[in-house]
Design a protein around this motif. Structure first.
Motif, PDB file in Angstrom:
ATOM      1  N   TYR A   1      14.501 -59.116 -11.217  1.00 14.59           N
ATOM      2  CA  TYR A   1      13.918 -60.437 -11.451  1.00 14.59           C
ATOM      3  C   TYR A   1      13.706 -60.631 -12.938  1.00 14.59           C
ATOM      4  CZ  TYR A   1      10.884 -64.477 -11.496  1.00 14.59           C
ATOM      5  OH  TYR A   1      10.359 -65.725 -11.750  1.00 14.59           O
ATOM      6  N   ASP A   2      14.269 -61.712 -13.469  1.00 19.00           N
ATOM      7  CA  ASP A   2      14.119 -62.049 -14.879  1.00 19.00           C
ATOM      8  C   ASP A   2      13.171 -63.236 -14.999  1.00 19.00           C
ATOM      9  OD1 ASP A   2      16.040 -60.086 -15.483  1.00 19.00           O
ATOM     10  OD2 ASP A   2      17.678 -61.519 -15.156  1.00 19.00           O
ATOM     11  N   LYS A   3      12.113 -63.052 -15.749  1.00 19.47           N
ATOM     12  CA  LYS A   3      11.072 -64.071 -15.905  1.00 19.47           C
ATOM     13  C   LYS A   3      11.694 -65.415 -16.294  1.00 19.47           C
ATOM     14  CE  LYS A   3       6.523 -64.403 -18.186  1.00 19.47           C
ATOM     15  NZ  LYS A   3       5.659 -63.682 -19.152  1.00 19.47           N
ATOM     16  N   ARG A   4      11.389 -66.438 -15.486  1.00 18.40           N
ATOM     17  CA  ARG A   4      12.028 -67.737 -15.670  1.00 18.40           C
ATOM     18  C   ARG A   4      11.266 -68.639 -16.635  1.00 18.40           C
ATOM     19  NH1 ARG A   4      12.804 -69.538  -9.509  1.00 18.40           N
ATOM     20  NH2 ARG A   4      11.092 -68.077  -9.110  1.00 18.40           N
ATOM     21  N   PHE A   5       9.947 -68.630 -16.540  1.00 14.91           N
ATOM     22  CA  PHE A   5       9.118 -69.465 -17.403  1.00 14.91           C
ATOM     23  C   PHE A   5       8.408 -68.569 -18.411  1.00 14.91           C
ATOM     24  CE2 PHE A   5      10.096 -72.298 -14.043  1.00 14.91           C
ATOM     25  CZ  PHE A   5      10.017 -73.581 -14.574  1.00 14.91           C
ATOM     26  N   LEU A   6       8.910 -68.576 -19.625  1.00 19.28           N
ATOM     27  CA  LEU A   6       8.366 -67.759 -20.697  1.00 19.28           C
ATOM     28  C   LEU A   6       7.332 -68.563 -21.475  1.00 19.28           C
ATOM     29  CD1 LEU A   6      11.788 -66.439 -22.023  1.00 19.28           C
ATOM     30  CD2 LEU A   6      10.200 -65.168 -20.577  1.00 19.28           C
ATOM     31  N   SER A   7       6.400 -67.839 -22.098  1.00 14.88           N
ATOM     32  CA  SER A   7       5.467 -68.514 -22.993  1.00 14.88           C
ATOM     33  C   SER A   7       6.215 -68.979 -24.244  1.00 14.88           C
ATOM     34  CB  SER A   7       4.344 -67.565 -23.401  1.00 14.88           C
ATOM     35  OG  SER A   7       4.834 -66.567 -24.278  1.00 14.88           O
ATOM     36  N   ASN A   8       5.590 -69.832 -25.028  1.00 17.45           N
ATOM     37  CA  ASN A   8       6.213 -70.328 -26.253  1.00 17.45           C
ATOM     38  C   ASN A   8       6.605 -69.176 -27.184  1.00 17.45           C
ATOM     39  OD1 ASN A   8       6.864 -72.583 -28.179  1.00 17.45           O
ATOM     40  ND2 ASN A   8       5.275 -71.556 -29.377  1.00 17.45           N
ATOM     41  N   THR A   9       5.705 -68.220 -27.371  1.00 19.09           N
ATOM     42  CA  THR A   9       5.993 -67.080 -28.247  1.00 19.09           C
ATOM     43  C   THR A   9       7.109 -66.224 -27.678  1.00 19.09           C
ATOM     44  OG1 THR A   9       3.711 -67.049 -29.031  1.00 19.09           O
ATOM     45  CG2 THR A   9       5.008 -65.052 -29.381  1.00 19.09           C
ATOM     46  N   GLU A  10       7.062 -65.968 -26.363  1.00 21.67           N
ATOM     47  CA  GLU A  10       8.115 -65.166 -25.730  1.00 21.67           C
ATOM     48  C   GLU A  10       9.483 -65.812 -25.907  1.00 21.67           C
ATOM     49  OE1 GLU A  10       6.086 -62.901 -21.943  1.00 21.67           O
ATOM     50  OE2 GLU A  10       6.484 -65.051 -21.750  1.00 21.67           O
ATOM     51  N   LEU A  11       9.546 -67.110 -25.671  1.00 24.68           N
ATOM     52  CA  LEU A  11      10.819 -67.813 -25.714  1.00 24.68           C
ATOM     53  C   LEU A  11      11.400 -67.865 -27.123  1.00 24.68           C
ATOM     54  CD1 LEU A  11      12.939 -69.487 -24.179  1.00 24.68           C
ATOM     55  CD2 LEU A  11      11.562 -71.518 -24.679  1.00 24.68           C
ATOM     56  N   ASN A  12      10.553 -68.080 -28.112  1.00 19.96           N
ATOM     57  CA  ASN A  12      11.037 -68.286 -29.475  1.00 19.96           C
ATOM     58  C   ASN A  12      11.181 -67.017 -30.293  1.00 19.96           C
ATOM     59  OD1 ASN A  12      11.345 -71.208 -29.584  1.00 19.96           O
ATOM     60  ND2 ASN A  12       9.129 -71.280 -29.305  1.00 19.96           N
ATOM     61  N   HIS A  13      10.618 -65.909 -29.805  1.00 15.62           N
ATOM     62  CA  HIS A  13      10.647 -64.699 -30.622  1.00 15.62           C
ATOM     63  C   HIS A  13      11.082 -63.431 -29.893  1.00 15.62           C
ATOM     64  CE1 HIS A  13       8.743 -66.800 -33.960  1.00 15.62           C
ATOM     65  NE2 HIS A  13       7.876 -67.300 -33.093  1.00 15.62           N
ATOM     66  N   PHE A  14      10.994 -63.390 -28.547  1.00 17.29           N
ATOM     67  CA  PHE A  14      11.161 -62.100 -27.891  1.00 17.29           C
ATOM     68  C   PHE A  14      12.166 -62.043 -26.747  1.00 17.29           C
ATOM     69  CE2 PHE A  14       6.928 -61.571 -29.842  1.00 17.29           C
ATOM     70  CZ  PHE A  14       7.138 -60.369 -30.505  1.00 17.29           C
ATOM     71  N   TYR A  15      12.206 -63.050 -25.874  1.00  9.47           N
ATOM     72  CA  TYR A  15      12.947 -62.894 -24.628  1.00  9.47           C
ATOM     73  C   TYR A  15      13.940 -64.026 -24.380  1.00  9.47           C
ATOM     74  CZ  TYR A  15       9.268 -59.526 -23.301  1.00  9.47           C
ATOM     75  OH  TYR A  15       8.400 -58.470 -23.250  1.00  9.47           O
ATOM     76  N   SER A  16      14.935 -63.733 -23.538  1.00 12.88           N
ATOM     77  CA  SER A  16      15.824 -64.744 -22.964  1.00 12.88           C
ATOM     78  C   SER A  16      15.346 -65.044 -21.548  1.00 12.88           C
ATOM     79  CB  SER A  16      17.270 -64.226 -22.911  1.00 12.88           C
ATOM     80  OG  SER A  16      17.772 -63.969 -24.204  1.00 12.88           O
TER      81      SER A  16
END
Length: 276
Positions: A114-129
């Motif tokens: 399972y790949d996290k679908r809704f990332l936080s703003n920081t996660e999305l812009n700096h850490f994860y796809s």
């Protein structure tokens, strides 16, 4: 005994994949010793979680993460134990990793992720796809699904899993506020399924890990710095007859709307909403 025994872990997460893997295997053995069929771990456990243990992905020993995962899979086969394990999942550079839950069967096979679908703003812009798909799997006739942390703020994910027939939603997280627990209990009660909440020891001051029942109450909680609890999910539990046998099927029927549309009335006192 009816039902299925599951274990919920509350370990300390470090930036060292070797140390984290050792912790996972130790808790797997304890879970198997308690006759659990599945053990759940928190978000980001194996690799370390971005923003907390990990400042930059270049700091992660990905070979160690892969080797530890293989050892965990081998132990799952040896113990005949299902494992749901949080970790970053590396992609081909320059793509950022997924924030994932590995689903490992009791045959030691990686059967899904399972790949996290809704990332936080920081996660999305700096850490994860981001990921895009739900994940469901069955163990001993019980259906499980997966969500991760901040996704608790997106109710449609939880209702989607209800429609997919999930009986226990595995919520692995690294929470940052105490209201997280209130939301988890609400989702369990609204959707009439169990929510197993695995959190790291670092957040125990906010709330404990534990199993929430389909009526929104706790079946088990980890006290203090405890690392593992083992409890039973039983769809035939008479104490849960109302949420499981009555509320859940009724709400599913009500949501379709036919029971209301067939009873619509043609009455001017109904259509005119400005009359007394």
């Amino acid at each position: 005994m009816t039902g299925i025994r599951i274990a919920i872990a509350q370990p300390t997460i470090t930036a060292d994949a070797r140390a984290n893997g050792k912790t996972v295997r130790s808790l797997m053995r304890k879970a198997a010793g308690g006759r659990a069929r599945l053990v759940q771990f928190p978000e980001g456990l194996l690799s370390g979680y971005a923003k907390e243990q990990i400042a930059d992905w270049s700091d992660v020993d990905w070979d160690a993460v892969c080797d530890e995962l293989e050892q965990i899979m081998a132990l799952a086969a040896e113990l005949k134990l299902w494992v749901v394990l949080g970790s970053a999942h590396p992609l081909t550079p320059p793509h950022r990793p997924h924030n994932s839950l590995y689903v490992i069967s009791d045959a030691g096979e990686l059967v899904d992720r399972y790949d996290k679908r809704f990332l936080s703003n920081t996660e999305l812009n700096h850490f994860y796809s981001p990921g895009f798909d739900p994940v469901v799997f069955d163990v001993d006739g019980y259906r499980f699904g997966c969500v991760i942390c901040v996704e608790i703020n997106f109710p449609h994910l939880f209702s989607q899993y209800e429609r997919l027939g999930v009986e226990c939603l595995l919520l692995s997280a690294y929470p940052v506020d105490a209201v997280f627990e209130v939301k988890a209990r609400a989702h369990a009660a609204i959707n009439c399924y169990w929510v197993a909440m695995s959190l790291p020891a670092q957040t125990v001051d906010l709330m404990p890990s534990g199993l929430i029942t389909p009526d929104g109450t706790y079946a088990a909680q980890l006290a203090g710095k405890s690392e593992l609890t083992i409890t039973t999910i039983d769809r035939d539990d008479p104490a849960l007859k109302v949420p499981l046998a009555h509320a859940r099927p009724w709400r599913a029927t009500a949501l379709k709307g036919d029971i209301y549309r067939t009873r619509a009335v043609a009455d001017p006192r109904s259509s005119d909403r400005t009359t007394l």
